[in-house]
Design an enzyme around this catalytic site. Structure first.
Site, PDB file in Angstrom:
ATOM      1  N   GLY A  79      18.249   9.278  -6.534  1.00  0.00           N
ATOM      2  CA  GLY A  79      20.041   8.832  -7.513  1.00  0.00           C
ATOM      3  C   GLY A  79      19.256   7.695  -7.973  1.00  0.00           C
ATOM      4  O   GLY A  79      17.938   6.903  -7.989  1.00  0.00           O
ATOM      5  N   TYR A  84      11.225   1.026 -12.560  1.00  0.00           N
ATOM      6  CA  TYR A  84       9.124   0.748 -12.882  1.00  0.00           C
ATOM      7  C   TYR A  84       8.656   0.901 -11.468  1.00  0.00           C
ATOM      8  O   TYR A  84       8.597   0.486 -10.516  1.00  0.00           O
ATOM      9  CB  TYR A  84       8.830  -0.819 -13.561  1.00  0.00           C
ATOM     10  CG  TYR A  84       7.143  -1.048 -13.692  1.00  0.00           C
ATOM     11  CD1 TYR A  84       7.142  -0.784 -14.196  1.00  0.00           C
ATOM     12  CD2 TYR A  84       6.844  -2.554 -12.606  1.00  0.00           C
ATOM     13  CE1 TYR A  84       5.231  -1.272 -14.480  1.00  0.00           C
ATOM     14  CE2 TYR A  84       5.566  -2.084 -12.340  1.00  0.00           C
ATOM     15  CZ  TYR A  84       4.861  -1.690 -13.441  1.00  0.00           C
ATOM     16  OH  TYR A  84       3.406  -1.804 -13.148  1.00  0.00           O
ATOM     17  N   GLY A 162      12.576   7.134  -2.117  1.00  0.00           N
ATOM     18  CA  GLY A 162      12.867   6.112  -0.842  1.00  0.00           C
ATOM     19  C   GLY A 162      13.130   4.190  -1.678  1.00  0.00           C
ATOM     20  O   GLY A 162      13.962   5.055  -1.966  1.00  0.00           O
ATOM     21  N   SER A 164      11.035   1.066  -3.400  1.00  0.00           N
ATOM     22  CA  SER A 164      10.121   0.139  -3.436  1.00  0.00           C
ATOM     23  C   SER A 164      10.260  -0.990  -3.164  1.00  0.00           C
ATOM     24  O   SER A 164      11.384  -2.047  -3.227  1.00  0.00           O
ATOM     25  CB  SER A 164       9.913   0.383  -4.888  1.00  0.00           C
ATOM     26  OG  SER A 164      11.055  -0.345  -5.553  1.00  0.00           O
ATOM     27  N   CYS A 180      16.989  -0.837 -13.162  1.00  0.00           N
ATOM     28  CA  CYS A 180      18.765  -0.565 -12.221  1.00  0.00           C
ATOM     29  C   CYS A 180      19.966  -0.383 -12.950  1.00  0.00           C
ATOM     30  O   CYS A 180      21.012  -0.729 -12.288  1.00  0.00           O
ATOM     31  CB  CYS A 180      18.392  -0.291 -10.558  1.00  0.00           C
ATOM     32  SG  CYS A 180      17.439  -0.425 -10.203  1.00  0.00           S
TER      33      CYS A 180
END
Length: 218
Positions: A79, A84, A162, A164, A180
């Site tokens: 999703g 980056y 997951g 970052s 985002c």
């Protein structure tokens, strides 16, 4: 009738991958491991990696948010929008069996956020959620910057992809995208906040915080 007992949870494996890992290899490994977990052939896994500089496009990514494709761009099934990954950023791939834990994706995402918030607290950083904005944010006077991102996928109730966590990446590398999909706020890292932390320091904080939120590791 006897009361049903709570499911016995395995202790997830915690694995740190040394050296930079090409993104396609990571996706291939996750796909295989998530399938094995769903079939009961493998334990849950938390896998910490670093990638060479890349941009990844989530399922909601908009073409106009790719400003400068200076690094390879990978479309991915997680999703979210563009993000980056690169050296100095810890990526945590989380493969948990929600069917045995709690089959609630919203609660799972909330737990991921709490994990990151608690890890940041180990460095004296106050990470915060923002309504309507994915990720963990740091208030800096009149501005706020993102220090950690989330992007998840769930198949057969097993999670993969997951989080970052920006330890000391090149923040200039984020300027090739609208991270985002949010253009009005910036990006930060522990190093940008003046905190000298190694990747091993970040891993130790993430490990301790994970156990606080999700339970013991193997």
């Amino acid at each position: 009738m006897a009361a049903m007992s709570a499911p016995v949870l395995s202790r997830p494996e915690w694995l740190v991958r040394e050296n930079l890992l090409p993104y396609p290899q990571a996706v291939s490994f996750m796909e295989e491991r998530a399938g094995a977990i769903a079939e009961g052939r493998a334990d849950e896994l938390i896998w910490l990696v670093e990638h060479p500089p890349i941009y990844t496009a989530g399922t909601s990514a908009r073409d106009e948010d790719l400003i400068d494709a200076r690094f390879p761009v990978f479309k991915t099934g997680r999703g979210g929008q563009f993000t980056y990954h690169g050296p100095g950023q810890r990526v945590g791939y989380v493969m948990l069996d929600l069917k045995r834990r709690k089959p609630d994706v919203r609660a799972y995402v909330r737990d991921l956020e709490e994990w990151l918030i608690r890890a940041l607290a180990h460095f004296g950083v106050k990470g915060e959620r923002r309504e309507g904005r994915v990720g963990i944010w740091v208030q800096r006077g009149m501005r706020e910057d993102k220090i950690a991102a989330l992007g998840v996928r769930v198949r057969r109730w097993v999670t993969f992809h997951g989080v970052s966590f920006n330890v000391s990446p090149s923040l200039a590398d984020f300027t090739g995208i609208v991270p985002c999909g949010i253009s009005q706020h910036g990006v930060t890292s522990l190093a940008d906040l003046g905190i000298s932390a190694t990747m091993a320091d970040a891993d130790a904080a993430l490990k301790a915080a994970f156990e606080e939120v999700f339970g013991p590791l193997a």
